[in-house]
Design a protein around this motif. Structure first.
Motif, PDB file in Angstrom:
ATOM      1  N   LEU A   1       0.823  -1.199   0.000  1.00 28.94           N
ATOM      2  CA  LEU A   1       0.000   0.000   0.000  1.00 28.94           C
ATOM      3  C   LEU A   1       0.866   1.262   0.000  1.00 28.94           C
ATOM      4  O   LEU A   1       0.546   2.246  -0.682  1.00 28.94           O
ATOM      5  CB  LEU A   1      -0.930  -0.013   1.209  1.00 28.94           C
ATOM      6  CG  LEU A   1      -1.922   1.151   1.329  1.00 28.94           C
ATOM      7  CD1 LEU A   1      -2.813   1.229   0.098  1.00 28.94           C
ATOM      8  CD2 LEU A   1      -2.759   1.007   2.593  1.00 28.94           C
ATOM      9  N   ALA A   2       1.966   1.252   0.748  1.00 28.70           N
ATOM     10  CA  ALA A   2       2.860   2.409   0.784  1.00 28.70           C
ATOM     11  C   ALA A   2       3.494   2.645  -0.583  1.00 28.70           C
ATOM     12  O   ALA A   2       3.617   3.804  -1.028  1.00 28.70           O
ATOM     13  CB  ALA A   2       3.941   2.207   1.842  1.00 28.70           C
ATOM     14  N   LEU A   3       3.893   1.576  -1.271  1.00 29.56           N
ATOM     15  CA  LEU A   3       4.461   1.728  -2.613  1.00 29.56           C
ATOM     16  C   LEU A   3       3.426   2.310  -3.570  1.00 29.56           C
ATOM     17  O   LEU A   3       3.758   3.132  -4.435  1.00 29.56           O
ATOM     18  CB  LEU A   3       4.962   0.380  -3.117  1.00 29.56           C
ATOM     19  CG  LEU A   3       6.207  -0.191  -2.412  1.00 29.56           C
ATOM     20  CD1 LEU A   3       6.459  -1.620  -2.855  1.00 29.56           C
ATOM     21  CD2 LEU A   3       7.424   0.677  -2.697  1.00 29.56           C
TER      22      LEU A   3
ATOM     23  N   GLN B   1      -0.820   2.442  10.508  1.00 31.44           N
ATOM     24  CA  GLN B   1       0.372   3.032  11.114  1.00 31.44           C
ATOM     25  C   GLN B   1       1.646   2.494  10.467  1.00 31.44           C
ATOM     26  O   GLN B   1       2.621   3.234  10.288  1.00 31.44           O
ATOM     27  CB  GLN B   1       0.393   2.746  12.609  1.00 31.44           C
ATOM     28  CG  GLN B   1       0.483   1.282  12.981  1.00 31.44           C
ATOM     29  CD  GLN B   1       0.318   1.071  14.469  1.00 31.44           C
ATOM     30  OE1 GLN B   1      -0.097   1.957  15.183  1.00 31.44           O
ATOM     31  NE2 GLN B   1       0.629  -0.135  14.938  1.00 31.44           N
ATOM     32  N   THR B   2       1.636   1.225  10.062  1.00 35.03           N
ATOM     33  CA  THR B   2       2.785   0.679   9.345  1.00 35.03           C
ATOM     34  C   THR B   2       2.915   1.323   7.974  1.00 35.03           C
ATOM     35  O   THR B   2       4.021   1.634   7.522  1.00 35.03           O
ATOM     36  CB  THR B   2       2.640  -0.847   9.204  1.00 35.03           C
ATOM     37  OG1 THR B   2       2.384  -1.423  10.488  1.00 35.03           O
ATOM     38  CG2 THR B   2       3.900  -1.456   8.634  1.00 35.03           C
ATOM     39  N   THR B   3       1.791   1.545   7.316  1.00 40.57           N
ATOM     40  CA  THR B   3       1.807   2.188   6.002  1.00 40.57           C
ATOM     41  C   THR B   3       2.378   3.599   6.091  1.00 40.57           C
ATOM     42  O   THR B   3       3.192   4.010   5.250  1.00 40.57           O
ATOM     43  CB  THR B   3       0.384   2.234   5.423  1.00 40.57           C
ATOM     44  OG1 THR B   3      -0.140   0.902   5.337  1.00 40.57           O
ATOM     45  CG2 THR B   3       0.382   2.868   4.045  1.00 40.57           C
TER      46      THR B   3
ATOM     47  N   GLY C   1       9.385   6.624   4.950  1.00 40.08           N
ATOM     48  CA  GLY C   1      10.699   6.145   4.526  1.00 40.08           C
ATOM     49  C   GLY C   1      10.878   6.202   3.018  1.00 40.08           C
ATOM     50  O   GLY C   1      11.956   6.549   2.515  1.00 40.08           O
ATOM     51  N   LEU C   2       9.817   5.883   2.273  1.00 44.20           N
ATOM     52  CA  LEU C   2       9.904   5.942   0.815  1.00 44.20           C
ATOM     53  C   LEU C   2      10.105   7.367   0.320  1.00 44.20           C
ATOM     54  O   LEU C   2      10.839   7.608  -0.644  1.00 44.20           O
ATOM     55  CB  LEU C   2       8.629   5.355   0.205  1.00 44.20           C
ATOM     56  CG  LEU C   2       8.447   3.840   0.322  1.00 44.20           C
ATOM     57  CD1 LEU C   2       7.060   3.438  -0.155  1.00 44.20           C
ATOM     58  CD2 LEU C   2       9.517   3.100  -0.475  1.00 44.20           C
TER      59      LEU C   2
ATOM     60  N   PRO D   1      16.032   0.395   7.595  1.00 50.28           N
ATOM     61  CA  PRO D   1      15.979   0.834   9.006  1.00 50.28           C
ATOM     62  C   PRO D   1      14.564   1.121   9.499  1.00 50.28           C
ATOM     63  O   PRO D   1      14.210   0.766  10.619  1.00 50.28           O
ATOM     64  CB  PRO D   1      16.840   2.104   9.004  1.00 50.28           C
ATOM     65  CG  PRO D   1      17.728   1.969   7.812  1.00 50.28           C
ATOM     66  CD  PRO D   1      16.913   1.256   6.792  1.00 50.28           C
ATOM     67  N   VAL D   2      13.747   1.741   8.656  1.00 44.27           N
ATOM     68  CA  VAL D   2      12.356   2.009   9.046  1.00 44.27           C
ATOM     69  C   VAL D   2      11.588   0.708   9.183  1.00 44.27           C
ATOM     70  O   VAL D   2      10.803   0.528  10.127  1.00 44.27           O
ATOM     71  CB  VAL D   2      11.682   2.927   8.004  1.00 44.27           C
ATOM     72  CG1 VAL D   2      10.222   3.178   8.357  1.00 44.27           C
ATOM     73  CG2 VAL D   2      12.429   4.237   7.888  1.00 44.27           C
TER      74      VAL D   2
END
Length: 312
Positions: free
Chosen positions: A109-111, A190-192, A198-199, A231-232
């Motif tokens: 989802l973050a990507l 929250q993980t997203t 980080g991205l 690291p994230v």
């Protein structure tokens, strides 16, 4: 000419010169840190030390006799308590079963949200809605979804002709997987957000240079995106594991540890011992064991990931 004058002219500092100012600066720094340290000491360190002390006593609710020091008796009893260790196993299954899929789905989802899409701002806002909801509200909502008679899940199963549905939260085989699905859904935002941050810190020039060299999407992710994101990812995965293992409200609202203890996490077990049966000392011993074991597992995990990163 004195020695101090000569050193001053040559740029050297006389012995002891400037140290009073450094001590004053150190004291000033401590005064600035105190407002943050006091709440931590009062609300975290203090209760932790009190809980550890309580684990070595026979503290119970409703007792008229004074609490006595019993040493490691609570821990000896706990070592033979098969119900507690079964709940500990369930807790580990729950923590791993939520954390791993949660990270994989949040990364995808973050990507996606990092791409230049139309209405990206709206998609990002919708993605964090579950995070803004209290766990009690999430649990009540999903109990309605899983309702055996009128829940939307069983209604959908009946409409598409896959059967009559089932009792998801009361079935011995389905209760834990159903609760894990809710945990993944509730914690994924929250993980997203962490992975998306980080991205966005990864320079676009690196992706452009890799693309010019002929690298495909997977190779760019493996050689550019993931090293910057590692690291994230390590930090959020470790935190998620701790948060998920210590979950209480969500599972308590959904199943209260049932059916037959199939979803009784260690926190639920300790809660029942303390506030249902009044065994405060025994419950405190459970808390100490949970903190110790999870700390060891987390330390081993972190060391392994750090060594793996250095090896690459």
């Amino acid at each position: 000419m004195t020695l101090a004058t000569a050193k001053a002219r040559s740029g050297e500092r006389a012995p002891g010169e400037g140290r009073p100012r450094e001590r004053v600066a150190d004291r000033g720094a401590w005064f600035l840190v105190l407002p943050a340290l006091i709440p931590i000491l009062v609300l975290s360190v203090g209760p932790l030390l009190y809980g550890i002390t309580l684990a070595f006593t026979d503290a119970q609710s409703g007792r008229t006799e004074p609490t006595e020091w019993i040493g490691t008796l609570n821990f000896r009893d706990l070592s033979h308590d098969t119900l507690f260790w079964e709940s500990f196993r369930i807790g580990l299954v729950w923590a791993v079963g939520v954390t791993v899929p949660q990270f994989a789905l949040a990364l995808g989802l973050a990507l996606l949200l990092n791409q230049r899409l139309r209405f990206r701002w709206l998609a990002r806002a919708l993605a964090i809605i579950p995070w803004a909801m209290p766990e009690v509200v999430v649990g009540i909502m999903w109990r309605l979804v899983y309702n055996a008679d009128a829940g939307i899940l069983n209604e959908t199963i009946r409409d598409v002709g896959l059967g009559d549905g089932r009792d998801w939260l009361t079935g011995l085989a389905t209760a834990l997987p159903a609760v894990i699905v809710v945990g993944i859904w509730a914690g994924m935002p929250q993980t997203t957000v962490a992975l998306l941050a980080g991205l966005q810190n990864t320079p676009d020039e690196l992706h452009e240079a890799a693309a010019l060299d002929g690298a495909g999407a997977w190779r760019r992710f493996r050689t550019v995106t993931w090293p910057a994101l590692r690291p994230v990812a390590l930090a959020i995965t470790a935190l998620n594991f701790i948060w998920n293992f210590n979950s209480f409200a969500l599972v308590y609202v959904l199943t209260s540890g049932g059916p037959g203890g199939r979803t009784r996490l260690p926190m639920l077990f300790a809660y029942e011992e303390a506030f249902r049966y009044g065994q405060f000392g025994y419950a405190a011993a459970m808390g100490c064991v949970m903190v110790a074991v999870i700390s060891v597992l987390l330390a081993l995990y972190l060391v392994g990931r750090i060594k793996g990163g250095e090896g690459r």
